[in-house]
Write a protein that holds these residues in place. Structure first.
Motif, PDB file in Angstrom:
ATOM      1  N   ARG A  25       1.030  -1.288   0.269  1.00 30.36           N
ATOM      2  CA  ARG A  25      -0.144   0.050  -0.130  1.00 30.36           C
ATOM      3  C   ARG A  25       1.018   1.383   0.023  1.00 30.36           C
ATOM      4  O   ARG A  25       1.806   1.231   0.866  1.00 30.36           O
ATOM      5  N   ASN A  26       0.226   2.598  -0.250  1.00 26.51           N
ATOM      6  CA  ASN A  26       1.077   3.392  -0.316  1.00 26.51           C
ATOM      7  C   ASN A  26       1.747   3.543   1.050  1.00 26.51           C
ATOM      8  O   ASN A  26       0.884   3.991   1.470  1.00 26.51           O
ATOM      9  N   PRO A  27       2.713   4.432   0.921  1.00 26.92           N
ATOM     10  CA  PRO A  27       3.351   4.180   2.160  1.00 26.92           C
ATOM     11  C   PRO A  27       2.597   6.023   3.117  1.00 26.92           C
ATOM     12  O   PRO A  27       2.131   5.331   4.117  1.00 26.92           O
ATOM     13  N   THR A  28       2.533   6.671   1.907  1.00 29.96           N
ATOM     14  CA  THR A  28       1.658   7.344   3.117  1.00 29.96           C
ATOM     15  C   THR A  28       1.213   7.362   3.848  1.00 29.96           C
ATOM     16  O   THR A  28       0.036   7.981   4.680  1.00 29.96           O
ATOM     17  N   THR A  77       5.163  11.104  20.264  1.00 30.53           N
ATOM     18  CA  THR A  77       4.641  11.725  19.863  1.00 30.53           C
ATOM     19  C   THR A  77       4.914  11.667  17.818  1.00 30.53           C
ATOM     20  O   THR A  77       4.243  11.969  17.165  1.00 30.53           O
ATOM     21  N   GLU A  78       5.667  10.740  17.757  1.00 28.31           N
ATOM     22  CA  GLU A  78       6.498  10.436  17.085  1.00 28.31           C
ATOM     23  C   GLU A  78       6.489   9.238  16.145  1.00 28.31           C
ATOM     24  O   GLU A  78       6.302   8.832  17.056  1.00 28.31           O
ATOM     25  N   ASP A 127       8.184  14.100  10.527  1.00 28.91           N
ATOM     26  CA  ASP A 127       7.692  12.337  11.564  1.00 28.91           C
ATOM     27  C   ASP A 127       7.366  11.849  10.264  1.00 28.91           C
ATOM     28  O   ASP A 127       8.126  10.582   9.840  1.00 28.91           O
ATOM     29  N   ILE A 128       6.335  11.181   9.766  1.00 30.47           N
ATOM     30  CA  ILE A 128       5.653  10.616   8.715  1.00 30.47           C
ATOM     31  C   ILE A 128       6.739  11.135   7.664  1.00 30.47           C
ATOM     32  O   ILE A 128       6.199   9.593   6.402  1.00 30.47           O
ATOM     33  N   ARG A 129       6.622  12.189   6.398  1.00 27.27           N
ATOM     34  CA  ARG A 129       7.629  12.453   6.051  1.00 27.27           C
ATOM     35  C   ARG A 129       8.956  11.566   6.156  1.00 27.27           C
ATOM     36  O   ARG A 129       9.180  10.784   4.797  1.00 27.27           O
TER      37      ARG A 129
END
Length: 309
Positions: free
Chosen positions: A145-148, A169-170, A287-289
């Motif tokens: 699945r798309n990582p984002t 939070t990260e 952190d998601i990026r």
């Protein structure tokens, strides 16, 4: 000071054929998968990262009366067993002392009287590169699945003040394995296909949801699993009603964290009406990026190998 150990470590304290099948790939080339034609049960495993619809996929297979499902047993060895990573802590109480990698391999290879399909779901990162522990006589498949979408979905699991206070939070704090998800999927795929010369199947979740019936037919045809339209829907269930072979401790922990909520409360695959918009990287939390940037190259390699209608 807030405890920043692995989330599962904190939760644990709270718990104390010879038939040829031809299918299309990339709409151009073809490949062959040899399905067992013997009386032995058909053995299939789906590998994925978390939040890739793999538990819902498992629920689909469980609609077959002749199936036996093995659920996240390598994950149990990784998180709970005596061979778990050092950062998870090997000292003190081991909650699943018998969950060695040899034990899981034996479980996968066991005979299950009366069952024609043995289906397993697990995570490549949980193998820790122990490819010698891969079970014999399995057809290997992958859900991607798309990582984002994957990492934003994981973020949603922890997007409450209590969980952020307890776990951080990260994503690198509350899901330390995140940077390994897609890299380990690719490494396992490459090992199976190019070193062991085994046929493998890659399914992208977005492709699947565009036409669940057509994609499930392709998956079943490729693996030898008997397709029935009843596989596309099921009834919501509680965690105690899930008749799969799984570590009871891991089952409880995952349930408490809400990992199975969507799959347990679902009633089938829903055909997507339109593509989900994916935020630009610049719009993602830092952190998601970072997790997406690490994972995206491996996802693209796998995406190019995917099977389509």
């Amino acid at each position: 000071m807030v405890n920043r150990r692995h989330p599962l470590a904190n939760i644990l304290e709270l718990v104390n054929h010879q038939t040829k099948v031809k299918i299309k790939r990339n709409s151009f080339d073809t490949f062959w998968i040899m399905a067992s034609g013997t009386s032995s049960p058909l053995r299939v495993i789906v590998w994925s990262a978390p939040r890739c619809m793999s538990t819902a996929f498992t629920r689909s297979i469980m609609t077959l009366d002749e199936s036996e499902v093995l659920h996240e047993n390598f994950a149990a060895a990784y998180f709970l067993g005596p061979e778990r990573p050092l950062r998870l802590g090997r000292k003190g109480l081991c909650l699943a002392p018998y969950y060695t990698y040899d034990y899981v391999k034996t479980m996968f290879e066991q005979d299950v009287p009366g069952k024609k399909v043995i289906f397993a779901k697990d995570f490549p990162f949980a193998l820790q590169g122990k490819y010698d522990k891969l079970p014999e006589n399995y057809v290997h498949t992958f859900l991607i699945r798309n990582p984002t979408k994957v990492f934003m979905s994981i973020r949603d699991r922890y997007n409450t003040w209590f969980r952020q206070l307890y776990f951080g939070t990260e994503i690198q704090t509350y899901q330390p394995e995140c940077h390994q998800f897609f890299e380990e999927i690719w490494k396992l795929y490459d090992h199976l296909k190019n070193k062991l010369m085994k046929p493998v199947i890659v399914i992208d979740v977005d492709d699947f949801l565009k036409d669940p019936e057509a994609m499930m037919k392709i998956y079943c045809q490729a693996t030898g699993i008997p397709f029935r339209r009843s596989m596309l829907s099921w009834k919501p269930r509680g965690i105690r009603q899930m008749d799969w072979q799984c570590s009871s401790i891991l089952n409880i922990c995952a349930w408490l964290l809400g990992w199975y909520d969507n799959a347990l409360n679902s009633n089938g695959f829903r055909k997507s009406r339109s593509p989900t918009r994916i935020p630009k990287k610049s719009m993602l939390p830092p952190d998601i990026r970072k997790a997406v940037e690490i994972s995206e190259p491996y996802y693209k390699l796998l995406y190019d190998e995917r099977t389509t209608v």
